[in-house]
Write a protein that holds these residues in place. Structure first.
Motif, PDB file in Angstrom:
ATOM      1  N   PHE A 170      43.249 -36.717   9.497  1.00 37.24           N
ATOM      2  CA  PHE A 170      43.524 -36.078  10.783  1.00 37.24           C
ATOM      3  C   PHE A 170      44.420 -36.998  11.609  1.00 37.24           C
ATOM      4  N   LEU A 171      45.698 -36.982  11.232  1.00 32.76           N
ATOM      5  CA  LEU A 171      46.714 -37.838  11.826  1.00 32.76           C
ATOM      6  C   LEU A 171      47.926 -37.011  12.214  1.00 32.76           C
ATOM      7  N   ASP A 172      48.736 -37.557  13.098  1.00 32.12           N
ATOM      8  CA  ASP A 172      50.042 -36.969  13.366  1.00 32.12           C
ATOM      9  C   ASP A 172      50.836 -37.012  12.061  1.00 32.12           C
ATOM     10  N   PRO A 173      51.298 -35.866  11.556  1.00 33.48           N
ATOM     11  CA  PRO A 173      52.017 -35.884  10.281  1.00 33.48           C
ATOM     12  C   PRO A 173      53.271 -36.752  10.293  1.00 33.48           C
ATOM     13  N   ALA A 174      53.780 -37.087  11.466  1.00 31.82           N
ATOM     14  CA  ALA A 174      54.934 -37.989  11.521  1.00 31.82           C
ATOM     15  C   ALA A 174      54.601 -39.358  10.939  1.00 31.82           C
ATOM     16  N   SER A 175      53.305 -39.690  10.857  1.00 33.47           N
ATOM     17  CA  SER A 175      52.897 -40.991  10.310  1.00 33.47           C
ATOM     18  C   SER A 175      52.844 -41.001   8.787  1.00 33.47           C
ATOM     19  N   PHE A 176      52.978 -39.845   8.143  1.00 33.70           N
ATOM     20  CA  PHE A 176      52.787 -39.771   6.694  1.00 33.70           C
ATOM     21  C   PHE A 176      53.800 -40.616   5.922  1.00 33.70           C
ATOM     22  N   SER A 177      54.989 -40.772   6.459  1.00 30.38           N
ATOM     23  CA  SER A 177      56.011 -41.540   5.743  1.00 30.38           C
ATOM     24  C   SER A 177      55.592 -42.992   5.565  1.00 30.38           C
ATOM     25  N   GLY A 178      54.694 -43.467   6.413  1.00 29.81           N
ATOM     26  CA  GLY A 178      54.225 -44.843   6.317  1.00 29.81           C
ATOM     27  C   GLY A 178      52.939 -45.000   5.532  1.00 29.81           C
ATOM     28  N   ILE A 179      52.524 -43.936   4.824  1.00 31.73           N
ATOM     29  CA  ILE A 179      51.276 -43.986   4.041  1.00 31.73           C
ATOM     30  C   ILE A 179      51.595 -43.556   2.610  1.00 31.73           C
ATOM     31  N   PRO A 180      52.254 -44.410   1.842  1.00 29.97           N
ATOM     32  CA  PRO A 180      52.690 -44.004   0.494  1.00 29.97           C
ATOM     33  C   PRO A 180      51.556 -43.777  -0.488  1.00 29.97           C
ATOM     34  N   VAL A 181      50.328 -44.235  -0.173  1.00 26.47           N
ATOM     35  CA  VAL A 181      49.209 -43.963  -1.076  1.00 26.47           C
ATOM     36  C   VAL A 181      48.932 -42.468  -1.164  1.00 26.47           C
ATOM     37  N   MET A 182      49.344 -41.722  -0.151  1.00 24.23           N
ATOM     38  CA  MET A 182      49.187 -40.273  -0.153  1.00 24.23           C
ATOM     39  C   MET A 182      50.218 -39.642  -1.086  1.00 24.23           C
ATOM     40  N   ASP A 183      49.732 -38.866  -2.045  1.00 20.51           N
ATOM     41  CA  ASP A 183      50.628 -38.093  -2.910  1.00 20.51           C
ATOM     42  C   ASP A 183      50.836 -36.686  -2.366  1.00 20.51           C
ATOM     43  N   GLY A 184      50.198 -36.405  -1.257  1.00 21.79           N
ATOM     44  CA  GLY A 184      50.285 -35.121  -0.594  1.00 21.79           C
ATOM     45  C   GLY A 184      49.294 -35.112   0.545  1.00 21.79           C
ATOM     46  N   ALA A 185      49.094 -33.954   1.144  1.00 26.94           N
ATOM     47  CA  ALA A 185      48.155 -33.856   2.261  1.00 26.94           C
ATOM     48  C   ALA A 185      47.534 -32.476   2.305  1.00 26.94           C
ATOM     49  N   LEU A 186      46.237 -32.455   2.607  1.00 27.24           N
ATOM     50  CA  LEU A 186      45.522 -31.221   2.902  1.00 27.24           C
ATOM     51  C   LEU A 186      45.512 -31.042   4.415  1.00 27.24           C
ATOM     52  N   ASN A 187      46.080 -29.946   4.869  1.00 26.23           N
ATOM     53  CA  ASN A 187      46.142 -29.645   6.302  1.00 26.23           C
ATOM     54  C   ASN A 187      44.912 -28.821   6.669  1.00 26.23           C
ATOM     55  N   TRP A 188      43.806 -29.509   6.879  1.00 26.05           N
ATOM     56  CA  TRP A 188      42.515 -28.851   7.087  1.00 26.05           C
ATOM     57  C   TRP A 188      42.570 -27.846   8.231  1.00 26.05           C
ATOM     58  N   ASN A 189      43.107 -28.265   9.356  1.00 25.00           N
ATOM     59  CA  ASN A 189      43.070 -27.413  10.546  1.00 25.00           C
ATOM     60  C   ASN A 189      44.088 -26.280  10.526  1.00 25.00           C
TER      61      ASN A 189
END
Length: 403
Positions: A141-160
């Motif tokens: 539950f983060l601002d998606p703009a931060s995703f570029s700085g989290i390379p461990v994520m291979d994707g994201a589930l947008n729960w909300n």
């Protein structure tokens, strides 16, 4: 692929046979896998083992969704439970893989560092380093703009993305925001049919709704079908979260003290409509309707009505309108009439999916009739579907029926 989120914490009394029944039912509706929400309770590991046993020999798959609102994650040792789950089922034939990698997800976990002081490094250590390859698609539950700085994520589930987060109808805007910041990584959209929870301060202390008016069920799926090329996965929220009223499966297992609003509120009437939309999402073409079908749902009391309920009205009660929501699947064009007391709606609808609504103003029981050539070809008046203006409690759960 389409998954259903499954709360393992609600399966304390489950047997392998219970899992097998749920797996068979989910499979029959086009669901490919259960996302097994696991927390810290000791019995959950045994229930997960039962689930994998039940799935053996079928084409149905399972994967782990770590509930980080339950599991600890502040110290390095807290990673052990996650790593053990991944290792234990890495080679199981029912483990879902994306490409050659094990699919894993979360609910929350954006605050976890596993003793490293860093979100990305913490998760890298917890579920990737020294383990079989994992395709990690968390619900942070983060601002998606931060995703570029989290390379461990291979994707994201947008729960909300499963519900409008305010007093408005569902739309694809929140999905587009995630997609634009994932840079080509896997996007997992969420779908949910409803949301109502009604716990007092003596239990979980949450009492609110999300707006699910204007055929939210259908409109969310229609957005997903239209944008299917951008959506790698859809996760249905949920199969069995009774406490938040968004269950699609049978009311069975541990009901998490939700009896006051889930008893006699079976949601399985939605499953054939779910199957219709899943097929459209997977193929890009809405399926031909082989049999006329009627689906209807609503609350069973006015939103503004007062009740002798110590917990009080749910927050955002004013966001929802007093309507009966009707969806029909038609084999051919037809006249459709919906009635509930003095409220009547009649429409000429084409083949395929159609939507109607009638206002609920007084005590009534709904009926839907399909006419062709002036003759009634289907009449549906579900037993037990009774709207009443003087409720005994604040139950904003959906009552669901299908022909």
């Amino acid at each position: 692929m389409v998954f259903a989120h499954f709360i393992v914490g609600n399966t304390r009394p489950y047997t392998v046979q219970d899992w097998a029944k749920d797996i068979a039912l989910a499979t029959s509706k086009g669901i490919d896998a259960f996302a097994l929400n696991v927390g810290r309770d000791d019995y959950e590991a045994s229930r997960v083992a039962d689930a994998y046993t039940a799935a053996s020999g079928t084409n149905f798959k399972l994967f782990l969704s770590f509930d980080m609102t339950s599991l600890p994650c502040s110290g390095a040792g807290d990673a052990y439970r996650l790593r053990d789950y991944i290792t234990r089922y890495a080679t199981h034939p029912s483990q879902l893989r994306y490409g050659a990698k094990i699919l894993a997800s979360t609910f929350g976990g954006e605050y976890c560092s596993f003793g490293t002081g860093n979100l990305n490094q913490g998760w890298q250590n917890a579920i990737k380093s020294g383990l079989p390859p994992v395709h990690f698609v968390p619900a942070f539950f983060l601002d998606p703009a931060s995703f570029s700085g989290i390379p461990v994520m291979d994707g994201a589930l947008n729960w909300n993305s499963a519900w409008p987060q305010g007093n408005y109808d569902t739309n694809f805007g929140p999905d587009n925001e995630y997609i634009s910041h994932l840079g080509g990584r896997s996007y997992m959209a969420a779908f949910s049919p409803w949301f109502f929870t009604h716990y007092g301060p003596d239990t979980y202390n949450k009492n609110f709704i999300f707006r699910c008016d204007n055929w939210h069920f259908s409109r969310r799926w229609e957005d997903l079908v239209e944008n299917r090329d951008s959506v790698a996965f859809v996760e249905a929220l949920t199969w069995n979260d009774f406490g938040e009223s968004h269950y699609l499966g049978p009311v069975h297992g541990d009901l998490s003290r939700s009896d006051d609003w889930t008893a006699d509120y079976d949601h399985q009437g939605w499953l054939d409509l779910l199957q219709y939309y899943i097929q459209a999402y997977k193929t890009g073409v809405y399926p031909t309707v082989s049999k006329d079908k009627v689906f209807l749902w609503s609350r069973l009391a006015p939103a503004a009505a007062n009740a002798p309920d110590r917990i009080g009205k749910p927050d955002h009660w004013e966001w929802t309108q007093d309507f009966l929501w009707v969806v029909v699947l038609l084999t051919a064009p037809a006249e459709v009439q919906v009635t509930c007391g003095p409220s009547v709606e009649e429409m000429s609808l084409p083949e395929g999916v159609g939507k109607l609504q009638v206002p609920l103003r007084q005590d009534c029981s709904p009926s839907v009739t399909i006419f062709r050539g002036g003759l009634s070809t289907l009449r549906f008046s579900p037993d037990g579907f009774n709207f009443r203006t003087n409720p005994r409690n604040y139950n904003f759960n959906a009552y669901v029926a299908s022909s």
